[in-house]
Design an enzyme around this catalytic site. Sequence first.
Site, short mmCIF file in Angstrom:
data_model
loop_
_atom_site.label_atom_id
_atom_site.label_comp_id
_atom_site.label_asym_id
_atom_site.label_seq_id
_atom_site.Cartn_x
_atom_site.Cartn_y
_atom_site.Cartn_z
N HIS A 205 48.84 44.06 30.66
CA HIS A 205 48.05 42.96 31.18
C HIS A 205 47.70 43.16 32.66
O HIS A 205 47.18 42.25 33.30
CB HIS A 205 48.82 41.65 30.99
CG HIS A 205 47.98 40.42 31.07
ND1 HIS A 205 48.17 39.45 32.02
CD2 HIS A 205 46.94 40.00 30.32
CE1 HIS A 205 47.30 38.49 31.85
NE2 HIS A 205 46.54 38.79 30.83
N LYS A 207 45.79 44.42 36.02
CA LYS A 207 44.43 44.71 36.48
C LYS A 207 44.53 45.37 37.85
O LYS A 207 44.79 44.68 38.86
CB LYS A 207 43.58 43.45 36.58
CG LYS A 207 43.29 42.77 35.23
CD LYS A 207 44.26 41.71 34.90
CE LYS A 207 43.90 40.98 33.63
NZ LYS A 207 44.90 39.98 33.24
N ASP A 212 40.95 56.12 46.44
CA ASP A 212 41.35 57.09 47.47
C ASP A 212 42.76 56.82 48.01
O ASP A 212 43.08 57.26 49.13
CB ASP A 212 40.35 57.10 48.63
CG ASP A 212 38.98 57.62 48.21
OD1 ASP A 212 38.92 58.32 47.18
OD2 ASP A 212 37.99 57.31 48.89
N HIS A 540 41.46 30.69 35.21
CA HIS A 540 42.07 31.98 34.88
C HIS A 540 42.85 32.54 36.07
O HIS A 540 43.38 33.66 35.98
CB HIS A 540 40.99 32.98 34.45
CG HIS A 540 41.51 34.15 33.68
ND1 HIS A 540 41.58 35.41 34.22
CD2 HIS A 540 42.00 34.24 32.42
CE1 HIS A 540 42.09 36.24 33.32
NE2 HIS A 540 42.35 35.56 32.22
N LYS A 542 45.85 33.14 38.82
CA LYS A 542 47.31 33.26 38.70
C LYS A 542 47.88 33.46 40.10
O LYS A 542 48.08 34.60 40.55
CB LYS A 542 47.68 34.42 37.77
CG LYS A 542 46.97 34.38 36.41
CD LYS A 542 46.89 35.76 35.82
CE LYS A 542 46.22 35.76 34.46
NZ LYS A 542 44.87 35.21 34.44
N ASP A 547 55.70 27.05 50.69
CA ASP A 547 56.13 26.72 52.05
C ASP A 547 55.18 27.24 53.12
O ASP A 547 55.60 27.53 54.25
CB ASP A 547 57.54 27.26 52.31
CG ASP A 547 58.61 26.41 51.66
OD1 ASP A 547 58.31 25.26 51.31
OD2 ASP A 547 59.74 26.90 51.49
#
EC number: 2.7.8.-
Length: 639
Positions: A205, A207, A212, A540, A542, A547
């Site tokens: 999952h 991404k 470079d 979507h 996440k 704090d």
Amino acid sequence: MTFNGRFRATLRGINIRNASMTSLSLTGSHAQKQTVLGSTPGALGTIPTVALNGVNPLPRYRHNLLFGTLSFGDRWDRIQRRLAVLGRASTGNVVVPFSDSADAFRRMWESVDSASDSVLWQTYICKDDFVGQKTVKKLEEAHRRGCKTELLYDCGGNITGRRRLVGDLKKSGANVIEHRPMWEHFFPYFLRGMKWELSPGIRNHRKILIVDNKLGFCGGLNIGDEYCGTSEGGNGRFRDTHCVVMGPAVMHMREVYEDTKAPKPWKWSLARWRQIASATMNLRYLEGMNVKHDYLEPTTTFVRQGGGVYLRRQMERAERSTVRMMERMRWKRQRERLNRCLLTLAKNLREGQGLVFKAATGKGDDVATTDAGSKRNNEVSHGQWKLMKRRIDEYRQRAIKNAEESFFRRLRVVNPSMRLLEDTSPVAEAEAYGQAHAAVTQVLSCNPHSRDWSIPYAFWQVSKFVHQRLWVTTPYYMPHRKLMRALQLAARRGVDVRILAGSNRTTDPWFMWYASNYITGMLMASGVRVYEYKGGQVMHAKTVVADSIWTSIGSYNWDMMSNKNMEICVCHLDHNLALTMEKQFLDDMNVSEEVNYEEYQRRSLWLRFSSWFFYTALRIAEKFTFRTFWDPDLSSEID
């Protein structure tokens, strides 16, 4: 059971029920934008003295013993020590978040176009549409320029295959990896004893884009029109957050990238957990020097004093009860004697009246007359008893209502040391802590092949020791047992815990909203504030911000499947980035609606059944897909 006993039992039930209620909130008012937190004068440690939205907080003595002596700096020093063994950390990095997916794709495509050495792209979904074809075309051009080019996509997210999309890229000589083809793992899983290590449910999952070895991109964006904004050719269906990292942390992201292709042997994971255990033991040894003064003596003193007070009160109560009992017994005997005298007198009176009536009239029907009079008297007595019973019920309901109002008044007593923290105001101590400490970037990952659960462990530690504020953005939420309890405990001790997720119209897949709705009441009962995103996109993102100092951006969903998938998160300890992410959270919150506990309790029977059904179905699917997996900390069995 006597009336008094029933009343006390009812009152205890009210206290227990109201201790888990969050309904008397400041809905719709400006005060809803505020969080009430208590603090000891002259100290940085938070000691809540009231509950948020009517929630019963931790007992004061218990909170003081566990958290009262920890300042903001002590908390985050402790968190950093616990997180240090979970992933590679470095300083001197620059982390830039993208809340607009079009900006993120524009920056990634520009980086690929300017690449001179290598382009490594790893994704969960790569769709055969405009954005997907454009991305593959740019990778092909980079490979023809002499760059080492690689595209890794998960076959679970692309179950129909992408041969037509990546055909030209393969012909150009670039490396295209189809990660864990479904059918190659489907039958072996069932034929080899359904061992969870062979499960086709283990998916990549992550991404990740590394250019470079100098630029690293990470977040929740897959490759497709739905994930790209309209200004770059997509349709912008998903509201997502991505980030770019520049600095030494890029090489740490490269290690996670390579870990997907060749997971580390189990011994490396064991060594990591040995480090965790060793660090924990060393920390406990150092902290144990002050255990006697900080914990044992206060606890012993409290128990001794509390026990003495309790015993004395019980003895006084028993003495008073004995006196009352003796008085009741004496009055009972007197009433019995008086009743016997009255009955004897009434009997003699009726007999005398009958004799007089018989002598005067010569009739003997005095018995029927007496019986009719007795019936009338009994009817009158029965009516009086019904009236008295109705009054008793009225007084009982009134007493219960007064007790309930008194209960909430006790919870809402505002201590003079309490302060209001506006949503737009950062945590006061965060800026000073950020200036005194260098910004630290840590790359965390999950890999079930090597038993690496670093991300949920990190979130558990942050939730456990967070000082004042914890804001979570996730498409849906079904946290594991340990993380669920940490969130509830944080909310109970006064931390402003908020979860912003999709609604029934902005959640993909749609059934996850129903499954999340099943545990929403458990979270709100502890004081967690839950928001449902009502914008024009599907949620979507996440992210986690804590704090006003710590931020996490990655691919980890707060659900049961992310514990079994390969995930990545970039965590950054920096005040400025945290302020940016808090502003983004508030922007999303402005187009969201807070779930009201009273309305949640009144939800329809069909919604209750649907939530239970999908929650149970997902748990059954999890057990079926990972049949032999067992870890009490990562268990989805939270109820």
